[in-house]
Write an enzyme that holds these catalytic residues in place. Structure first.
Site, PDB file in Angstrom:
ATOM      1  N   SER A  69       2.812   5.332   4.645  1.00  0.00           N
ATOM      2  CA  SER A  69       1.532   3.958   5.884  1.00  0.00           C
ATOM      3  C   SER A  69       1.659   2.475   4.566  1.00  0.00           C
ATOM      4  O   SER A  69       1.635   2.371   4.154  1.00  0.00           O
ATOM      5  CB  SER A  69       0.448   4.816   5.925  1.00  0.00           C
ATOM      6  OG  SER A  69       0.146   4.057   5.642  1.00  0.00           O
ATOM      7  N   HIS A  80       4.629   4.479   9.262  1.00  0.00           N
ATOM      8  CA  HIS A  80       3.362   4.228   9.801  1.00  0.00           C
ATOM      9  C   HIS A  80       3.186   2.675   9.847  1.00  0.00           C
ATOM     10  O   HIS A  80       2.428   2.404   8.875  1.00  0.00           O
ATOM     11  CB  HIS A  80       2.559   5.445   9.129  1.00  0.00           C
ATOM     12  CG  HIS A  80       1.180   6.018  10.080  1.00  0.00           C
ATOM     13  ND1 HIS A  80       1.291   6.322  11.494  1.00  0.00           N
ATOM     14  CD2 HIS A  80       0.086   5.591   9.724  1.00  0.00           C
ATOM     15  CE1 HIS A  80      -0.014   6.459  11.699  1.00  0.00           C
ATOM     16  NE2 HIS A  80      -1.081   5.372  10.234  1.00  0.00           N
ATOM     17  N   ASP A  85      -1.155   0.675  10.419  1.00  0.00           N
ATOM     18  CA  ASP A  85      -2.418   0.833  10.729  1.00  0.00           C
ATOM     19  C   ASP A  85      -2.694  -0.520  11.236  1.00  0.00           C
ATOM     20  O   ASP A  85      -2.896  -1.285  10.610  1.00  0.00           O
ATOM     21  CB  ASP A  85      -3.074   1.250   9.000  1.00  0.00           C
ATOM     22  CG  ASP A  85      -2.844   2.394   9.376  1.00  0.00           C
ATOM     23  OD1 ASP A  85      -2.826   3.705   9.958  1.00  0.00           O
ATOM     24  OD2 ASP A  85      -2.287   3.101   8.057  1.00  0.00           O
ATOM     25  N   MET A 136      -5.896  -2.400  12.657  1.00  0.00           N
ATOM     26  CA  MET A 136      -8.239  -1.687  11.999  1.00  0.00           C
ATOM     27  C   MET A 136      -8.551  -3.036  12.614  1.00  0.00           C
ATOM     28  O   MET A 136      -7.866  -4.532  12.624  1.00  0.00           O
ATOM     29  CB  MET A 136      -8.457  -1.521  11.062  1.00  0.00           C
ATOM     30  CG  MET A 136      -7.468  -0.471  10.754  1.00  0.00           C
ATOM     31  SD  MET A 136      -7.753   0.103   9.099  1.00  0.00           S
ATOM     32  CE  MET A 136      -7.569   1.336   8.577  1.00  0.00           C
ATOM     33  N   HIS A 186      -0.560   3.336  14.516  1.00  0.00           N
ATOM     34  CA  HIS A 186      -1.914   3.378  15.064  1.00  0.00           C
ATOM     35  C   HIS A 186      -3.072   2.948  15.180  1.00  0.00           C
ATOM     36  O   HIS A 186      -3.121   2.044  14.357  1.00  0.00           O
ATOM     37  CB  HIS A 186      -1.977   4.200  13.285  1.00  0.00           C
ATOM     38  CG  HIS A 186      -3.633   5.186  13.414  1.00  0.00           C
ATOM     39  ND1 HIS A 186      -4.118   5.919  11.840  1.00  0.00           N
ATOM     40  CD2 HIS A 186      -4.741   5.176  13.948  1.00  0.00           C
ATOM     41  CE1 HIS A 186      -5.037   6.245  12.282  1.00  0.00           C
ATOM     42  NE2 HIS A 186      -5.532   6.131  13.569  1.00  0.00           N
ATOM     43  N   MET A 199      -6.517   1.444  15.281  1.00  0.00           N
ATOM     44  CA  MET A 199      -7.359   1.807  15.281  1.00  0.00           C
ATOM     45  C   MET A 199      -8.420   1.073  15.559  1.00  0.00           C
ATOM     46  O   MET A 199      -9.592  -0.346  15.221  1.00  0.00           O
ATOM     47  CB  MET A 199      -7.825   2.574  13.546  1.00  0.00           C
ATOM     48  CG  MET A 199      -7.774   3.127  13.834  1.00  0.00           C
ATOM     49  SD  MET A 199      -7.277   3.501  11.504  1.00  0.00           S
ATOM     50  CE  MET A 199      -5.545   2.547  11.271  1.00  0.00           C
ATOM     51  N   MET A 228      -6.869  13.412  11.743  1.00  0.00           N
ATOM     52  CA  MET A 228      -7.267  12.481  10.919  1.00  0.00           C
ATOM     53  C   MET A 228      -7.724  13.572   9.923  1.00  0.00           C
ATOM     54  O   MET A 228      -8.772  13.786   9.830  1.00  0.00           O
ATOM     55  CB  MET A 228      -8.485  11.782  11.082  1.00  0.00           C
ATOM     56  CG  MET A 228      -7.270  10.198  12.535  1.00  0.00           C
ATOM     57  SD  MET A 228      -6.111   9.358  11.400  1.00  0.00           S
ATOM     58  CE  MET A 228      -7.117   8.781  10.063  1.00  0.00           C
ATOM     59  N   GLY A 266     -10.061   4.154   8.397  1.00  0.00           N
ATOM     60  CA  GLY A 266     -10.304   2.852   8.427  1.00  0.00           C
ATOM     61  C   GLY A 266      -9.601   2.813   6.461  1.00  0.00           C
ATOM     62  O   GLY A 266      -8.861   1.328   6.256  1.00  0.00           O
ATOM     63  N   PHE A 267      -9.370   3.470   6.107  1.00  0.00           N
ATOM     64  CA  PHE A 267      -8.809   3.422   3.977  1.00  0.00           C
ATOM     65  C   PHE A 267      -8.286   3.852   3.825  1.00  0.00           C
ATOM     66  O   PHE A 267      -8.262   5.273   4.244  1.00  0.00           O
ATOM     67  CB  PHE A 267     -10.191   2.989   3.468  1.00  0.00           C
ATOM     68  CG  PHE A 267     -11.427   2.392   3.608  1.00  0.00           C
ATOM     69  CD1 PHE A 267     -11.306   0.674   3.610  1.00  0.00           C
ATOM     70  CD2 PHE A 267     -12.321   2.409   4.647  1.00  0.00           C
ATOM     71  CE1 PHE A 267     -12.465  -0.070   3.813  1.00  0.00           C
ATOM     72  CE2 PHE A 267     -13.146   1.747   5.036  1.00  0.00           C
ATOM     73  CZ  PHE A 267     -12.983  -0.005   4.163  1.00  0.00           C
ATOM     74  N   GLY A 268      -7.560   3.852   3.060  1.00  0.00           N
ATOM     75  CA  GLY A 268      -6.023   4.567   2.249  1.00  0.00           C
ATOM     76  C   GLY A 268      -6.678   4.960   1.082  1.00  0.00           C
ATOM     77  O   GLY A 268      -7.975   4.596   0.522  1.00  0.00           O
ATOM     78  N   GLY A 269      -6.026   6.012   0.147  1.00  0.00           N
ATOM     79  CA  GLY A 269      -6.685   6.437  -1.140  1.00  0.00           C
ATOM     80  C   GLY A 269      -7.806   7.160  -0.793  1.00  0.00           C
ATOM     81  O   GLY A 269      -8.575   7.150  -1.771  1.00  0.00           O
ATOM     82  N   ASP A 282      -2.601  12.183   9.070  1.00  0.00           N
ATOM     83  CA  ASP A 282      -3.061  11.144   8.012  1.00  0.00           C
ATOM     84  C   ASP A 282      -4.200  11.393   7.775  1.00  0.00           C
ATOM     85  O   ASP A 282      -5.499  11.210   8.374  1.00  0.00           O
ATOM     86  CB  ASP A 282      -2.652   9.934   9.906  1.00  0.00           C
ATOM     87  CG  ASP A 282      -2.647   8.816   9.263  1.00  0.00           C
ATOM     88  OD1 ASP A 282      -3.364   8.535   7.671  1.00  0.00           O
ATOM     89  OD2 ASP A 282      -3.161   7.764   9.972  1.00  0.00           O
ATOM     90  N   GLY A 283      -4.038  10.632   5.903  1.00  0.00           N
ATOM     91  CA  GLY A 283      -5.093  10.761   5.079  1.00  0.00           C
ATOM     92  C   GLY A 283      -5.149  12.474   4.255  1.00  0.00           C
ATOM     93  O   GLY A 283      -4.832  12.932   4.535  1.00  0.00           O
ATOM     94  N   GLY A 284      -4.791  11.594   2.692  1.00  0.00           N
ATOM     95  CA  GLY A 284      -4.940  12.066   1.692  1.00  0.00           C
ATOM     96  C   GLY A 284      -3.864  13.528   1.526  1.00  0.00           C
ATOM     97  O   GLY A 284      -3.563  13.864   0.862  1.00  0.00           O
ATOM     98  N   GLY A 294       0.060   6.639   2.500  1.00  0.00           N
ATOM     99  CA  GLY A 294      -0.022   5.825   1.749  1.00  0.00           C
ATOM    100  C   GLY A 294       0.193   5.965   0.040  1.00  0.00           C
ATOM    101  O   GLY A 294       0.707   5.388  -0.348  1.00  0.00           O
TER     102      GLY A 294
END
Ligand code: DX5
Ligand code: ZN
Length: 228
Positions: free
Chosen positions: A16, A41, A43, A45, A75, A77, A149, A154-157, A184-186, A206
């Site tokens: 990402s 990927h 993102d 937003m 993606h 958002m 999701m 909204g945020f990476g990490g 997607d995410g974590g 990401g």
């Protein structure tokens, strides 16, 4: 629409670019692809659907120019995905994923999927962690992928939400051979195996890959954890 990456069931790693160094975006993307990333990927937003603003077509069109053959997975958002999807495709998006929560589409997600598919791109549908999986069902015949999701968008990490894998387990038997489940995410070396076991095909990642000291080794470890 079935072609290219959708014709193979092989698992894919999608770095990402939200976690990339934007002062040297193309260089950083070249590096992550050389390290084993399969697709990129992207993102987008708008600060309305999610509490953050990132970037949009004027930025990632340069990635399309730099990497004519790389699959760009966009993606969205944003509140109005159908309104802006043509800009995304013009800038080089191969897949456009929209959120069921977007005010523009939430009364008819099937119509939104059909409208985006008409642009000649692949189309994906996604939902926030608190939204029930049933909300994507009406659009299932018209999409190429469903994105689950595993963090609040909204945020990476952020940390992986294991409870979202239940949605993957529900969806898996409903998917046709040419449809994919993406997460997607974590996603990192600790979490990717659980997602694969639940039935995920495509893995967005990401922070875990862009901040890795050894990106090649990290992506190799991710791939090993999912047996690819
Ligand atoms: C979050 C984005 C993700 C994010 C993932 O809203 O949709 O694509 O970049 O980043 P990590 O892998 O760091 O959770
Ligand atoms: Zn994303």
């Amino acid at each position: 629409m079935t072609s290219g990456p959708f014709s193979t069931p092989d698992p894919m790693i999608l770095p990402s670019i939200l976690s990339a160094d934007f002062s040297r975006l193309a260089e950083d993307c070249r590096d992550i692809l050389a390290a084993g990333g399969d697709f990129l990927h992207v993102d987008v937003m708008d600060g309305h659907l999610v509490p953050n603003i990132s970037f949009s077509a004027p930025v990632f069109k340069w990635l399309r120019k730099a990497f004519p053959d790389v699959f760009l997975d966009v993606h969205l958002m944003i509140d109005e995905p159908v309104r802006y999807a043509p800009d995304m495709v013009k800038a080089g998006a191969n897949n456009v994923t929209f959120h069921v929560e977007a005010p523009e589409v939430k009364n008819d997600v099937a119509a939104a999927a059909k409208a985006i598919a008409k642009l000649g791109c692949h189309v994906g549908i996604t939902l926030k962690p608190g939204t029930p999986i049933e909300s994507v069902f009406p659009a299932l015949p018209f999409v190429d992928l469903v994105l689950i999701m595993s963090v609040e968008p909204g945020f990476g990490g952020q940390s992986f939400m294991h409870d979202q894998l239940e949605k993957v387990r529900t969806l898996r038997p409903m998917m046709k051979a040419n449809q994919r489940i993406e997460i997607d995410g974590g996603i990192d070396e600790q979490t990717i195996g659980f997602a694969r076991q639940a039935g995920v095909d495509w893995f967005v990642t990401g922070n875990a890959v862009f901040t890795a000291k050894d990106r090649r080794a990290t992506i190799a470890a991710l791939k090993q954890a999912i047996g690819s």
